[in-house]
Design an enzyme around this catalytic site. Structure first.
Site: not given
Ligand code: DGL
Length: 287
Positions: A23-24, A166, A86
């Site tokens: 994933d990023s 986040e 992702c």
């Protein structure tokens, strides 16, 4: 029959190799978690390209380049399958990854998510909440229409959701206010009966999104359906690891990040329950 052998010199059986997931950043841990639940015996290696997050605001060429570099890091270590957790990389780079790494099978999250949404919607009016680049690329529209030709699909870029998730602001007034900005106009203009969360980060915001969308709207994400597809694929290709012995623990996933293992751990706690908090993150350089 094994479909291919990646490591002939060491004569290690392909089915003993881990599944590589990338994933990023940390959001793809939601997919990793679904894989662990669906496939407890499988060793898993996860790479978060935290140095270059977000992918979701980058152009297609950049996303392809990043995705190929990230996948190389996993394939070079030996994996029997690549899972692109992702959504942005799945929607813009899946073909490029398949070409680059054949015969390693590559599974993305877009097709399984699209199928889940097509099955969940009664009216065929589906809203896709995604990053800017995923929304612009139109992959979800194409995949949903491939299984439901008359579906009416509208995608909406919701980049601020990534930062909210986040930061851990996934519930409460700020999350709901941002959800209102993105989701209310979509509901008014398009009246979907299903919202597909087409980004790794959005499942943690599902409650805020549901408050705005209302109780009649189904909210689906691709983590569980992707894990189902991975299980089918490794079984079909004869790549499944030996089952766990009775009472044995699932192997702990190996975690790699391209920047700040400390931040990875901290942010990961927003995506995983405390009992699954990740440790021992290895810093890797993709250059
Ligand atoms: N992992 C990305 C996705 O699912 C979200 C974060 C980013 O923009 O890189 O699209």
């Amino acid at each position: 029959m094994l479909a291919f052998r990646l490591d002939p010199t060491q004569e290690r059986l392909v089915r003993d190799l881990p599944i590589g997931v990338f994933d990023s950043g940390v959001g793809g841990l939601t997919v990793l978690r679904a894989l662990r639940e669906a496939l407890p015996a499988e060793p898993l290696t996860y790479l978060g390209d935290t140095a270059r997050l977000p992918y979701g605001t980058k152009g297609p060429e950049t996303v392809r380049r990043y995705a190929i570099q990230a996948a190389h890091c996993l394939v070079d270590r030996g994996v029997k399958m690549l899972v692109v957790a992702c959504n942005t990389a799945s929607s813009l780079a899946l073909d490029a990854l398949e070409r680059e790494f054949a015969p390693v099978p590559v599974v993305g999250v877009v097709r399984p998510g699209a199928r889940a949404a097509a099955a969940a919607s009664a009216s065929g009016r589906i809203g896709v909440l995604a990053t800017e680049s995923t929304a612009r690329g139109g992959a979800y529209e194409r995949e949903i229409r491939a299984v439901r030709a008359n579906a009416n699909v509208v995608s909406k870029g919701c980049s601020v959701f990534v930062a909210l998730a986040e930061e851990g602001w996934s519930h409460g007034p700020i999350a709901e206010a941002v959800a209102r900005e993105y989701v209310e106009p979509l509901m008014k203009a398009h009246a979907p009966d299903c919202l597909l969360l087409g980004c790794t980060h959005f499942p943690v915001l599902a409650d805020a999104i549901a408050i705005v969308a209302g109780p009649d709207v189904r909210i689906v994400d691709s983590a569980a359906t992707t894990a189902d597809v991975v299980r089918e694929e490794i079984t079909r290709r004869g790549l499944a690891a030996a089952p766990l012995a009775p009472g044995a623990m699932s192997p702990a996933p190996r975690l790699l990040a391209t920047d700040s293992p400390d931040r990875f751990e901290r942010v990961a706690s927003r995506f995983l329950p405390p009992s699954e908090a990740p440790h021992d993150i290895e810093l890797v350089d993709l250059a």
